[in-house]
Write an enzyme that holds these catalytic residues in place. Structure first.
Site, mmCIF file in Angstrom:
data_model
loop_
_atom_site.group_PDB
_atom_site.id
_atom_site.type_symbol
_atom_site.label_atom_id
_atom_site.label_comp_id
_atom_site.label_asym_id
_atom_site.label_seq_id
_atom_site.Cartn_x
_atom_site.Cartn_y
_atom_site.Cartn_z
ATOM 1 N N GLU A 99 -34.891 66.506 49.207
ATOM 2 C CA GLU A 99 -34.927 67.569 48.271
ATOM 3 C C GLU A 99 -35.727 67.220 47.035
ATOM 4 O O GLU A 99 -36.729 68.117 46.685
ATOM 5 C CB GLU A 99 -33.459 67.801 47.711
ATOM 6 C CG GLU A 99 -32.568 68.102 48.770
ATOM 7 C CD GLU A 99 -31.799 66.985 49.583
ATOM 8 O OE1 GLU A 99 -30.531 66.867 49.917
ATOM 9 O OE2 GLU A 99 -32.569 65.765 49.693
ATOM 10 N N SER B 241 -30.701 25.795 79.359
ATOM 11 C CA SER B 241 -30.198 27.392 79.203
ATOM 12 C C SER B 241 -31.463 28.353 78.984
ATOM 13 O O SER B 241 -31.179 29.582 78.972
ATOM 14 C CB SER B 241 -29.120 27.572 77.982
ATOM 15 O OG SER B 241 -29.719 27.073 76.764
#
Length: 370
Positions: free
Chosen positions: A64, A184
């Site tokens: 605004e 992993s």
């Protein structure tokens, strides 16, 4: 919530202006941080556009204020008397880094305000009531669903009063995150890992536990190919000190921050991240950390990358959830299923001995109790 249609009090020119305001709000793409994306269009009494503006992020003028400044620069302040402000979000009524937008609209002589989404932020809400009390004609809830879609994570975080938590996990078909011998790396494919970096780039925080730091020494940064803005905050949860030589203890060249949350309580961790203006946490820790967040009821979304491989043994994706019977199982609803096919777009990954295969990405959300 209202439906995604214009309310009966909205004029056609205002509905068109609101759609334009949504386009403006999305100008800079995804903007992370504590503030939402907002657009504003100012109309004269005949429904002709006077000026436009949008918010560029925390610390910058609100939409605004930008539109009002643009209007004054283009046509002078007198042109705003009797004008209408059309905004994607209810004008704020509080003073933070900037002043209250509702008051700025009043001071400019705006006589009518049309906005889409009521502000879910309890600190900033109330602008609509302030404007009505001052005699401004206020129309709320126009195209609300479309406006909410501009800021889904921010809106959810405001409603929760804490950051939204997305748990990202990569597993084998039997739910293992690594092999029994500790190897992993690269369960999932290069394409899945590239997609996971894009997921990181859409969050403002990446969180792991001190156990993951000790075991894997992750960097938790977004790779350049997926990076579209600032690096996310790197957060570590746990009481033990970080190894001095770890990548999270030594800041990278781009100055990415690391925040050590010395707690085992997920609620305390999220409170600290909320206070640091963080709204979307990507949980990338191991099974223990994931279980802690699940037991606390703090996982809002799951993104799981599943590779077509069986390990039979190795670390589980999640730790003990206290489930002892099938009726107590944690159930989730599948929101999206995506096939992640092999890609040659990221040669650095392809050259790093990772598997080149099709994976599946599942997006899920905890099922709400009926």
């Amino acid at each position: 919530m209202t439906t995604a249609t214009a309310g009966p009090a909205a004029r056609p020119a205002e509905t068109d202006a609101l759609r334009r305001a949504m386009e403006l709000a999305a100008t800079d793409g995804l903007v992370l941080g504590p503030n939402p994306r907002v657009g504003c269009v100012l109309l004269d009494p005949d429904g002709v556009t006077i000026a436009e503006g949008y918010h560029r992020g925390a610390g910058t003028p609100h939409a605004e204020a930008v539109a009002l400044a643009n209007a004054r620069a283009a046509v002078g302040p007198d042109a705003l008397r009797g004008a209408t402000a059309v905004v994607t979000l209810e004008p704020c009524a509080h003073t933070g880094r900037t002043g209250p937008c509702a008051q700025a609209l009043l001071d400019a002589g705006i006589v009518r305000v049309v906005y889409a989404q009521p502000d879910p932020n309890p600190v900033a809400t109330g602008g609509g009531a302030l404007l009505r009390a001052a005699g401004v004609d206020v129309v709320a809830g126009v195209l609300e669903d479309e406006a909410r879609a501009l800021n889904p994570v921010w809106t959810r975080a405001m409603e929760l009063g804490r950051p939204v938590v997305t748990w990202k996990v990569a597993t084998s078909l039997d739910g293992r995150t690594g092999a029994a011998d500790g190897t992993s790396r690269w369960i999932t494919s290069a394409a899945s890992r590239a997609d996971a970096h894009r997921l990181r780039a859409a969050c403002d925080t990446v969180l792991v536990g001190t156990g993951t730091v000790a075991a894997d020494d992750p960097s938790l940064t977004v790779r350049d190919a997926a990076r579209t803005g600032p690096q996310p905050l790197r957060a570590v949860m746990g009481r033990r000190d970080l190894p001095p030589s770890s990548r999270l203890a030594v800041p990278p060249h781009d100055g990415t921050e690391t925040l050590h949350l010395r707690t085992h309580d997920p609620h305390e961790a999220l409170d600290a991240l909320w206070a640091a203006d963080r709204r979307h946490v990507l949980l990338e820790g191991g099974a223990t950390l994931a279980a802690a967040f699940w037991r606390a009821g703090l996982v809002d979304e799951v993104v799981a990358y599943v590779a077509p491989v069986l390990l039979g043994a190795g670390p589980d994706a999640v730790g003990d959830l206290g489930v002892t019977t099938i009726t107590g199982a944690v159930r989730l609803d599948v929101v999206d299923v995506m096939v992640v096919a092999p890609s040659t777009d990221h040669p650095a990954d392809q050259a790093d001995a990772g598997p080149d295969e099709t994976n599946v990405r599942l997006t899920l959300r905890p099922r709400k109790e009926s």
